[in-house]
Motif scaffolding. Structure first.
Motif, PDB file in Angstrom:
ATOM      1  N   MET A   1     -14.345   4.099  -1.713  1.00 31.11           N
ATOM      2  CA  MET A   1     -13.662   4.549  -2.910  1.00 31.11           C
ATOM      3  C   MET A   1     -12.238   4.898  -2.534  1.00 31.11           C
ATOM      4  O   MET A   1     -11.971   5.398  -1.461  1.00 31.11           O
ATOM      5  CB  MET A   1     -14.378   5.773  -3.473  1.00 31.11           C
ATOM      6  CG  MET A   1     -13.706   6.331  -4.700  1.00 31.11           C
ATOM      7  SD  MET A   1     -14.631   7.666  -5.396  1.00 31.11           S
ATOM      8  CE  MET A   1     -15.196   6.897  -6.865  1.00 31.11           C
ATOM      9  N   GLY A   2     -11.288   4.648  -3.404  1.00 27.62           N
ATOM     10  CA  GLY A   2      -9.893   4.967  -3.191  1.00 27.62           C
ATOM     11  C   GLY A   2      -9.014   3.799  -3.580  1.00 27.62           C
ATOM     12  O   GLY A   2      -9.501   2.717  -3.924  1.00 27.62           O
ATOM     13  N   PHE A   3      -7.729   4.028  -3.542  1.00 26.39           N
ATOM     14  CA  PHE A   3      -6.770   2.984  -3.900  1.00 26.39           C
ATOM     15  C   PHE A   3      -6.200   2.302  -2.677  1.00 26.39           C
ATOM     16  O   PHE A   3      -5.495   1.326  -2.784  1.00 26.39           O
ATOM     17  CB  PHE A   3      -5.616   3.570  -4.716  1.00 26.39           C
ATOM     18  CG  PHE A   3      -6.042   4.105  -6.047  1.00 26.39           C
ATOM     19  CD1 PHE A   3      -6.477   3.243  -7.037  1.00 26.39           C
ATOM     20  CD2 PHE A   3      -6.012   5.455  -6.298  1.00 26.39           C
ATOM     21  CE1 PHE A   3      -6.876   3.733  -8.262  1.00 26.39           C
ATOM     22  CE2 PHE A   3      -6.402   5.955  -7.521  1.00 26.39           C
ATOM     23  CZ  PHE A   3      -6.843   5.090  -8.514  1.00 26.39           C
ATOM     24  N   GLY A   4      -6.472   2.824  -1.538  1.00 21.11           N
ATOM     25  CA  GLY A   4      -5.868   2.290  -0.336  1.00 21.11           C
ATOM     26  C   GLY A   4      -4.531   2.969  -0.104  1.00 21.11           C
ATOM     27  O   GLY A   4      -4.234   4.042  -0.642  1.00 21.11           O
ATOM     28  N   SER A   8       1.842   0.527   0.346  1.00 21.94           N
ATOM     29  CA  SER A   8       1.818  -0.915   0.589  1.00 21.94           C
ATOM     30  C   SER A   8       1.659  -1.656  -0.744  1.00 21.94           C
ATOM     31  O   SER A   8       1.120  -1.109  -1.708  1.00 21.94           O
ATOM     32  CB  SER A   8       0.657  -1.277   1.523  1.00 21.94           C
ATOM     33  OG  SER A   8      -0.580  -1.105   0.841  1.00 21.94           O
ATOM     34  N   PRO A   9       2.112  -2.918  -0.812  1.00 25.38           N
ATOM     35  CA  PRO A   9       1.951  -3.695  -2.059  1.00 25.38           C
ATOM     36  C   PRO A   9       0.486  -3.860  -2.456  1.00 25.38           C
ATOM     37  O   PRO A   9       0.155  -3.845  -3.633  1.00 25.38           O
ATOM     38  CB  PRO A   9       2.593  -5.037  -1.734  1.00 25.38           C
ATOM     39  CG  PRO A   9       3.519  -4.761  -0.599  1.00 25.38           C
ATOM     40  CD  PRO A   9       2.920  -3.634   0.169  1.00 25.38           C
ATOM     41  N   ALA A  10      -0.394  -3.979  -1.496  1.00 23.66           N
ATOM     42  CA  ALA A  10      -1.813  -4.157  -1.810  1.00 23.66           C
ATOM     43  C   ALA A  10      -2.379  -2.904  -2.474  1.00 23.66           C
ATOM     44  O   ALA A  10      -3.145  -2.983  -3.444  1.00 23.66           O
ATOM     45  CB  ALA A  10      -2.589  -4.485  -0.532  1.00 23.66           C
ATOM     46  N   GLY A  11      -2.006  -1.728  -1.962  1.00 25.78           N
ATOM     47  CA  GLY A  11      -2.482  -0.481  -2.547  1.00 25.78           C
ATOM     48  C   GLY A  11      -1.953  -0.282  -3.956  1.00 25.78           C
ATOM     49  O   GLY A  11      -2.679   0.174  -4.845  1.00 25.78           O
ATOM     50  N   LEU A  12      -0.706  -0.638  -4.200  1.00 29.25           N
ATOM     51  CA  LEU A  12      -0.135  -0.519  -5.547  1.00 29.25           C
ATOM     52  C   LEU A  12      -0.807  -1.490  -6.515  1.00 29.25           C
ATOM     53  O   LEU A  12      -1.015  -1.168  -7.686  1.00 29.25           O
ATOM     54  CB  LEU A  12       1.377  -0.776  -5.504  1.00 29.25           C
ATOM     55  CG  LEU A  12       2.210   0.326  -4.867  1.00 29.25           C
ATOM     56  CD1 LEU A  12       3.680  -0.083  -4.810  1.00 29.25           C
ATOM     57  CD2 LEU A  12       2.065   1.619  -5.641  1.00 29.25           C
ATOM     58  N   GLN A  13      -1.168  -2.677  -6.030  1.00 29.48           N
ATOM     59  CA  GLN A  13      -1.845  -3.661  -6.881  1.00 29.48           C
ATOM     60  C   GLN A  13      -3.216  -3.146  -7.292  1.00 29.48           C
ATOM     61  O   GLN A  13      -3.621  -3.288  -8.444  1.00 29.48           O
ATOM     62  CB  GLN A  13      -1.967  -5.010  -6.149  1.00 29.48           C
ATOM     63  CG  GLN A  13      -2.545  -6.109  -7.012  1.00 29.48           C
ATOM     64  CD  GLN A  13      -1.678  -6.396  -8.227  1.00 29.48           C
ATOM     65  OE1 GLN A  13      -0.462  -6.462  -8.141  1.00 29.48           O
ATOM     66  NE2 GLN A  13      -2.320  -6.551  -9.379  1.00 29.48           N
ATOM     67  N   VAL A  14      -3.924  -2.523  -6.376  1.00 28.32           N
ATOM     68  CA  VAL A  14      -5.236  -1.950  -6.698  1.00 28.32           C
ATOM     69  C   VAL A  14      -5.080  -0.860  -7.748  1.00 28.32           C
ATOM     70  O   VAL A  14      -5.861  -0.781  -8.706  1.00 28.32           O
ATOM     71  CB  VAL A  14      -5.922  -1.408  -5.422  1.00 28.32           C
ATOM     72  CG1 VAL A  14      -7.178  -0.619  -5.762  1.00 28.32           C
ATOM     73  CG2 VAL A  14      -6.250  -2.542  -4.468  1.00 28.32           C
ATOM     74  N   LEU A  15      -4.066  -0.004  -7.614  1.00 33.25           N
ATOM     75  CA  LEU A  15      -3.827   1.062  -8.592  1.00 33.25           C
ATOM     76  C   LEU A  15      -3.480   0.485  -9.953  1.00 33.25           C
ATOM     77  O   LEU A  15      -4.013   0.925 -10.973  1.00 33.25           O
ATOM     78  CB  LEU A  15      -2.693   1.986  -8.106  1.00 33.25           C
ATOM     79  CG  LEU A  15      -2.290   3.106  -9.059  1.00 33.25           C
ATOM     80  CD1 LEU A  15      -3.457   4.066  -9.279  1.00 33.25           C
ATOM     81  CD2 LEU A  15      -1.088   3.848  -8.528  1.00 33.25           C
ATOM     82  N   ASN A  16      -2.646  -0.539 -10.005  1.00 34.93           N
ATOM     83  CA  ASN A  16      -2.277  -1.176 -11.283  1.00 34.93           C
ATOM     84  C   ASN A  16      -3.495  -1.799 -11.950  1.00 34.93           C
ATOM     85  O   ASN A  16      -3.679  -1.687 -13.172  1.00 34.93           O
ATOM     86  CB  ASN A  16      -1.196  -2.233 -11.064  1.00 34.93           C
ATOM     87  CG  ASN A  16       0.171  -1.622 -10.895  1.00 34.93           C
ATOM     88  OD1 ASN A  16       0.400  -0.495 -11.303  1.00 34.93           O
ATOM     89  ND2 ASN A  16       1.072  -2.373 -10.282  1.00 34.93           N
ATOM     90  N   THR A  46      -7.990   4.275   2.864  1.00 33.80           N
ATOM     91  CA  THR A  46      -7.125   4.156   4.046  1.00 33.80           C
ATOM     92  C   THR A  46      -6.071   5.253   4.090  1.00 33.80           C
ATOM     93  O   THR A  46      -5.146   5.184   4.880  1.00 33.80           O
ATOM     94  CB  THR A  46      -6.407   2.785   4.039  1.00 33.80           C
ATOM     95  OG1 THR A  46      -5.627   2.683   2.857  1.00 33.80           O
ATOM     96  CG2 THR A  46      -7.410   1.651   4.136  1.00 33.80           C
ATOM     97  N   THR A  47      -6.217   6.246   3.233  1.00 36.43           N
ATOM     98  CA  THR A  47      -5.194   7.299   3.173  1.00 36.43           C
ATOM     99  C   THR A  47      -5.325   8.292   4.299  1.00 36.43           C
ATOM    100  O   THR A  47      -4.398   9.014   4.600  1.00 36.43           O
ATOM    101  CB  THR A  47      -5.281   8.067   1.841  1.00 36.43           C
ATOM    102  OG1 THR A  47      -6.570   8.646   1.724  1.00 36.43           O
ATOM    103  CG2 THR A  47      -4.986   7.151   0.675  1.00 36.43           C
ATOM    104  N   GLY A  48      -6.430   8.398   4.924  1.00 29.60           N
ATOM    105  CA  GLY A  48      -6.622   9.404   5.959  1.00 29.60           C
ATOM    106  C   GLY A  48      -6.893  10.737   5.294  1.00 29.60           C
ATOM    107  O   GLY A  48      -7.198  10.822   4.121  1.00 29.60           O
ATOM    108  N   SER A  49      -6.793  11.778   6.031  1.00 29.87           N
ATOM    109  CA  SER A  49      -7.048  13.093   5.441  1.00 29.87           C
ATOM    110  C   SER A  49      -5.831  13.564   4.658  1.00 29.87           C
ATOM    111  O   SER A  49      -4.694  13.326   5.041  1.00 29.87           O
ATOM    112  CB  SER A  49      -7.407  14.111   6.521  1.00 29.87           C
ATOM    113  OG  SER A  49      -6.286  14.353   7.334  1.00 29.87           O
ATOM    114  N   GLY A  50      -6.055  14.228   3.553  1.00 27.54           N
ATOM    115  CA  GLY A  50      -4.966  14.715   2.706  1.00 27.54           C
ATOM    116  C   GLY A  50      -4.164  15.807   3.371  1.00 27.54           C
ATOM    117  O   GLY A  50      -3.010  16.042   3.057  1.00 27.54           O
TER     118      GLY A  50
END
Length: 184
Positions: A1-4, A8-16, A46-50
């Protein structure tokens, strides 16, 4: 689960793609989750810990902290500039308040020697008093009054002093009035 990784462009594409059919991500007010817990379930976090991201943000102090001590160099420089300002201010001459006064000096009658009257008035000397131009102005029945200009320093000469000294010439002066008084 998450947006990545949202950087990165891939993470923004998942969010969009996720927000294409939703008006918000999810969650209730006051409930805080790690960033990786939001988003579609099929995307790897892939965000790691907050906590790591918030730690980096704390290093930047945008407004300056009051608890930090002023460096000795800055303190010395400030004191030096204050001393320069004070010395410059002390050298500047103070502004002297001056006034321009137009006096009406009235004689006893039409036989009074107006030349002698003006000579008596101009004989008055005081520190901060400068006599200016004068003229004779007709009053009526052949009588003329002396209108004389003077500039005075307000702290040194006042109208009371002028009136006292001018009316002291009793043989020539009946009265004296201030016709105009202007600050310079």
């Amino acid at each position: 689960m998450g947006f990545g990784d949202l950087k990165s462009p891939a993470g923004l594409q998942v969010l969009n793609d996720y927000l294409a059919d939703r008006s918000y991500i999810e969650g209730l007010p006051g409930v805080k989750k790690a960033l990786g817990k939001y988003g579609p379930a099929d995307v790897e976090d892939t965000t790691g810990s907050g906590a790591a991201d918030s730690k980096d943000d704390d290093d930047i102090d945008l407004f300056g902290s009051d608890d930090e001590e002023e460096s000795e160099e800055a303190k010395r420089l400030r004191e030096e500039r204050l001393a320069q300002y004070e010395s410059k201010k002390a050298k500047k001459p103070a502004l002297v308040a001056k006034s321009s006064i137009l006096l009406d000096v009235k004689p006893w009658d039409d036989e009074t020697d107006m030349g002698k009257l003006e000579e008596c008035v101009r004989s008055i000397q005081a520190d901060g008093l400068v006599w200016g131009s004068s003229k004779l102005v007709p009053v009526g029945y052949g009588i003329k009054k002396l209108q004389i200009q003077c500039v005075v320093e307000d702290d040194k000469v006042g109208t009371d002093l002028l009136e006292e000294r001018i009316t002291a010439f009793e043989d020539y002066v009946q009265s004296m009035d201030v016709a105009a008084f202007n600050k310079i």
